[in-house]
Every structure is written in C-alpha cells, then in structure tokens.
Write a protein that holds these residues in place. Structure first.
Motif, PDB file in Angstrom:
ATOM      1  N   MET A   1     -12.128  39.684  -3.468  1.00  0.00           N
ATOM      2  CA  MET A   1     -11.208  38.869  -4.267  1.00  0.00           C
ATOM      3  C   MET A   1     -10.207  38.175  -3.339  1.00  0.00           C
ATOM      4  N   PRO A   2     -10.077  36.867  -3.416  1.00  0.00           N
ATOM      5  CA  PRO A   2      -9.084  36.153  -2.602  1.00  0.00           C
ATOM      6  C   PRO A   2      -7.678  36.679  -2.877  1.00  0.00           C
ATOM      7  N   GLU A   3      -6.850  36.707  -1.838  1.00  0.00           N
ATOM      8  CA  GLU A   3      -5.492  37.209  -1.949  1.00  0.00           C
ATOM      9  C   GLU A   3      -4.498  36.053  -2.052  1.00  0.00           C
ATOM     10  N   ILE A   4      -3.408  36.322  -2.733  1.00  0.00           N
ATOM     11  CA  ILE A   4      -2.342  35.327  -2.868  1.00  0.00           C
ATOM     12  C   ILE A   4      -1.223  35.683  -1.904  1.00  0.00           C
ATOM     13  N   GLU A   5      -0.824  34.712  -1.085  1.00  0.00           N
ATOM     14  CA  GLU A   5       0.261  34.883  -0.129  1.00  0.00           C
ATOM     15  C   GLU A   5       1.315  33.806  -0.373  1.00  0.00           C
ATOM     16  N   ASP A   6       2.524  34.061   0.137  1.00  0.00           N
ATOM     17  CA  ASP A   6       3.535  33.004   0.141  1.00  0.00           C
ATOM     18  C   ASP A   6       3.025  31.849   0.992  1.00  0.00           C
ATOM     19  N   LEU A   7       3.211  30.631   0.502  1.00  0.00           N
ATOM     20  CA  LEU A   7       2.799  29.447   1.254  1.00  0.00           C
ATOM     21  C   LEU A   7       3.777  29.229   2.404  1.00  0.00           C
ATOM     22  N   ARG A   8       3.234  29.165   3.627  1.00  0.00           N
ATOM     23  CA  ARG A   8       4.047  29.014   4.825  1.00  0.00           C
ATOM     24  C   ARG A   8       3.654  27.733   5.558  1.00  0.00           C
ATOM     25  N   PRO A   9       4.527  27.234   6.442  1.00  0.00           N
ATOM     26  CA  PRO A   9       4.172  26.039   7.213  1.00  0.00           C
ATOM     27  C   PRO A   9       2.844  26.162   7.936  1.00  0.00           C
ATOM     28  N   ALA A  10       2.488  27.359   8.376  1.00  0.00           N
ATOM     29  CA  ALA A  10       1.213  27.542   9.079  1.00  0.00           C
ATOM     30  C   ALA A  10       0.011  27.286   8.183  1.00  0.00           C
ATOM     31  N   HIS A  11       0.207  27.376   6.851  1.00  0.00           N
ATOM     32  CA  HIS A  11      -0.884  27.121   5.913  1.00  0.00           C
ATOM     33  C   HIS A  11      -1.123  25.626   5.675  1.00  0.00           C
ATOM     34  N   LEU A  12      -0.148  24.793   6.022  1.00  0.00           N
ATOM     35  CA  LEU A  12      -0.187  23.400   5.583  1.00  0.00           C
ATOM     36  C   LEU A  12      -1.365  22.591   6.139  1.00  0.00           C
ATOM     37  N   PRO A  13      -1.781  22.780   7.392  1.00  0.00           N
ATOM     38  CA  PRO A  13      -2.961  22.003   7.829  1.00  0.00           C
ATOM     39  C   PRO A  13      -4.183  22.238   6.948  1.00  0.00           C
ATOM     40  N   GLN A  14      -4.424  23.480   6.552  1.00  0.00           N
ATOM     41  CA  GLN A  14      -5.571  23.750   5.679  1.00  0.00           C
ATOM     42  C   GLN A  14      -5.315  23.249   4.261  1.00  0.00           C
ATOM     43  N   ALA A  15      -4.087  23.364   3.782  1.00  0.00           N
ATOM     44  CA  ALA A  15      -3.765  22.829   2.456  1.00  0.00           C
ATOM     45  C   ALA A  15      -3.964  21.318   2.438  1.00  0.00           C
ATOM     46  N   PHE A  16      -3.539  20.660   3.493  1.00  0.00           N
ATOM     47  CA  PHE A  16      -3.716  19.212   3.625  1.00  0.00           C
ATOM     48  C   PHE A  16      -5.201  18.845   3.586  1.00  0.00           C
ATOM     49  N   SER A  17      -6.024  19.566   4.328  1.00  0.00           N
ATOM     50  CA  SER A  17      -7.463  19.295   4.345  1.00  0.00           C
ATOM     51  C   SER A  17      -8.091  19.560   2.982  1.00  0.00           C
ATOM     52  N   LEU A  18      -7.644  20.621   2.323  1.00  0.00           N
ATOM     53  CA  LEU A  18      -8.156  20.938   0.986  1.00  0.00           C
ATOM     54  C   LEU A  18      -7.863  19.798   0.016  1.00  0.00           C
ATOM     55  N   ALA A  19      -6.636  19.278   0.050  1.00  0.00           N
ATOM     56  CA  ALA A  19      -6.262  18.188  -0.849  1.00  0.00           C
ATOM     57  C   ALA A  19      -6.988  16.897  -0.502  1.00  0.00           C
ATOM     58  N   ARG A  20      -7.168  16.624   0.780  1.00  0.00           N
ATOM     59  CA  ARG A  20      -7.895  15.425   1.188  1.00  0.00           C
ATOM     60  C   ARG A  20      -9.338  15.464   0.684  1.00  0.00           C
ATOM     61  N   GLY A  21      -9.911  16.662   0.606  1.00  0.00           N
ATOM     62  CA  GLY A  21     -11.259  16.794   0.073  1.00  0.00           C
ATOM     63  C   GLY A  21     -11.362  16.396  -1.385  1.00  0.00           C
ATOM     64  N   GLU A  22     -10.222  16.429  -2.091  1.00  0.00           N
ATOM     65  CA  GLU A  22     -10.166  16.000  -3.493  1.00  0.00           C
ATOM     66  C   GLU A  22      -9.626  14.577  -3.622  1.00  0.00           C
ATOM     67  N   LEU A  23      -9.479  13.877  -2.485  1.00  0.00           N
ATOM     68  CA  LEU A  23      -8.995  12.493  -2.415  1.00  0.00           C
ATOM     69  C   LEU A  23      -7.544  12.370  -2.847  1.00  0.00           C
ATOM     70  N   TRP A  24      -6.774  13.455  -2.712  1.00  0.00           N
ATOM     71  CA  TRP A  24      -5.345  13.350  -2.942  1.00  0.00           C
ATOM     72  C   TRP A  24      -4.741  12.533  -1.809  1.00  0.00           C
ATOM     73  N   PRO A  25      -3.744  11.683  -2.092  1.00  0.00           N
ATOM     74  CA  PRO A  25      -3.243  10.761  -1.073  1.00  0.00           C
ATOM     75  C   PRO A  25      -2.196  11.343  -0.132  1.00  0.00           C
ATOM     76  N   HIS A  26      -1.720  12.547  -0.383  1.00  0.00           N
ATOM     77  CA  HIS A  26      -0.587  13.090   0.363  1.00  0.00           C
ATOM     78  C   HIS A  26      -0.863  13.186   1.864  1.00  0.00           C
ATOM     79  N   ARG A  27       0.102  12.729   2.640  1.00  0.00           N
ATOM     80  CA  ARG A  27       0.066  12.880   4.088  1.00  0.00           C
ATOM     81  C   ARG A  27       0.576  14.271   4.457  1.00  0.00           C
ATOM     82  N   MET A  28       0.350  14.677   5.712  1.00  0.00           N
ATOM     83  CA  MET A  28       0.909  15.938   6.157  1.00  0.00           C
ATOM     84  C   MET A  28       2.428  15.928   6.007  1.00  0.00           C
ATOM     85  N   GLU A  29       3.052  14.770   6.298  1.00  0.00           N
ATOM     86  CA  GLU A  29       4.508  14.672   6.151  1.00  0.00           C
ATOM     87  C   GLU A  29       4.952  14.927   4.710  1.00  0.00           C
TER      88      GLU A  29
END
Length: 277
Positions: A1-29
């Motif tokens: 079962m996937p675990e839930i953690e507090d979202l930290r700055p270290a997670h953001l590169p993967q979060a950014f890639s995940l969103a880009r895979g859904e064509l979300w427009p958000h930049r890393m900034e």
C-alpha cells in the motif's frame, strides 16, 4: 500500500513530472511557490511520488485545497480519497473551497463538498488590442498600499489573503483603479505555465475589471494570457472576442459555509489560480 508523507521540497521534481504527464501547465517555479504558501501530502510508492494534494490556510477558518493528482496507473484504488481525507483531517471546523474538474466531482461529493458555481478558463494570445474607457485610468500598485489592497480583496474573496497577495505583488505586477483613496479595483499579472495569468482581479463592476485587463495586456503583447473567471460575471464573451477562448470549466465546491460578497462589495472577476483561488 502506498504511504502518505508530508509534501517536501525534495518531492517537487517528481510532483512536477507527474503533473506534466497529465499536461498540467505548472512550471517548477509554480510548484515551489504554492508549497511555500501552504502545505501538502505526497503519496509514495516504492520511493516515487504517485500522488499529491496541497492546502492553503487562508484565514482563521478558511482553507483552499488543490493540486489533487494520482498517477493514472494507480487510480481507481481509493488513493485520491486517502489524500484528500489526510488533507482535511486537521480542518474539521474549517470552511474549505476548491475547483473541481469533471474527473474529481465524484470524489469531492463523497468527501462532503457541494457545488455552488463554476469557473471558466479563458486563454490564448490576444487577437486584437483590448480597448479601455477613457474615464478609467488604472495606475501602478504602490507597495505602501498593500494593507488597503488586502482589505479590499478580502471584501471580494470573503477572507483575508495576506500571504498570497504579498507574494503575488512581489512576483508579478499589479494595477489599481481608485477614486481618491478609495479602491475601485485591482488586478495582478504574473508568469505562470505557458505565459501570463491575470488574477486575482477584484472590481466594483465589469467595466473596471475590463479596464484593468486591458492595461495589463498592453504590457504583454503577443503573449499567451490566461484568466479564470466566473461566467456569471460577464467577461467570457468579451475575452473570447479578443482571442482568450474558453477551454475548460471547473465546478466551485465548498465544504462548510460558502462566503458571498455583500451589497456594495467588489466581485472577484478573476482567480489567482484554480488551486489558490
């Protein structure tokens, strides 16, 4: 079962890639700014981020929720609900608002939200110059007026957004319309996604809102612009006539009490974003 953690700055590169895979427009900034203004959770599977949710505490008991996303290979297993419920857990007595696409409606209804309206996403490169009434002259925002702007915005939004507006007026450019010392409207523009988002936009009426949009557009010729607006406030046809085409709609949903502007209060003609509201 996937675990839930507090979202930290270290997670953001993967979060950014995940969103880009859904064509979300958000930049890393954009991700970095949103996390700096709030908090969130990450869904972790085998060391990888496969889901996110963020919340922003906007007032004593006002919260907005957004950036809810689960990797397509892990959907249909209740992970989205786990993320949302984890975000909602500390906010049992809060009034919470979000914008929901069709894909998220069932989840949010199941979590106790109800729909109270909608937002239309309008975007594109303007095809003609926005005209503005001669009698309305927007002027550059003076940072010394930040407190007054925050109070004015609070009348339109329904709660105080000091941290958000402080950040946006530093990152972007803001224009105001006033009668003497009295604010009649303001708008902020900043880099976002594929171009520039204009919002928040708060004004006493649509004429003032259009004047603010026109003034900002002058500073961004041949630029991709985006405005998220309530279709009931009448800007959508005008924006479409100038090349900002409606491309999507989201339902405005609340859990708890909805906050509405009163008689004489300004209206919110444009959102900061569909996540930050």
């Amino acid at each position: 079962m996937p675990e839930i953690e507090d979202l930290r700055p270290a997670h953001l590169p993967q979060a950014f890639s995940l969103a880009r895979g859904e064509l979300w427009p958000h930049r890393m900034e954009d991700w970095q700014m949103m996390l700096s203004l709030g908090s969130g959770h990450a869904l972790i599977h085998k060391g990888n981020v496969i889901g996110t949710v963020l919340v922003w505490w906007q007032g004593a008991r006002q919260t907005t929720l957004g950036m809810v996303l689960v990797h397509r290979d892990h959907r249909g297993r209740g992970h989205g609900r786990r993320l949302v419920e984890a975000a909602l857990a500390p906010m049992a007595d809060h009034h919470i608002m979000l914008q929901a696409t069709d894909d998220g409606l069932a989840l949010y209804y199941a979590c106790g939200f109800r729909a109270i309206g909608s937002i239309r996403q309008c975007q594109g490169v303007p095809t003609q110059r926005f005209s503005t009434p001669d009698e309305i002259t927007p002027e550059p925002f003076d940072p010394s007026d930040l407190d007054a702007l925050i109070v004015y915005d609070g009348r339109a939004r329904g709660w105080t957004r000091r941290a958000l507006l402080t950040e946006l007026t530093v990152r972007g450019s803001a224009w105001v319309v006033r009668d003497g010392a009295t604010f009649l409207g303001y708008a902020v523009a900043r880099r976002f996604g594929h171009g520039v988002v204009i919002g928040p936009i708060a004004a006493q009426d649509g004429t003032i809102a259009r004047a603010l949009i026109a003034r900002i557009a002058e500073d961004h010729p041949k630029t991709f612009l985006r405005i998220d607006t309530d279709p009931d406030l009448g800007l959508v046809p005008w924006l479409a006539d100038h090349g900002l085409i409606p491309v999507g709609e989201a339902a405005t949903m609340v859990k708890g009490s909805a906050v509405a502007a009163g008689p004489g209060d300004p209206r919110l003609f444009g959102l900061a974003s569909q996540a930050l509201l």
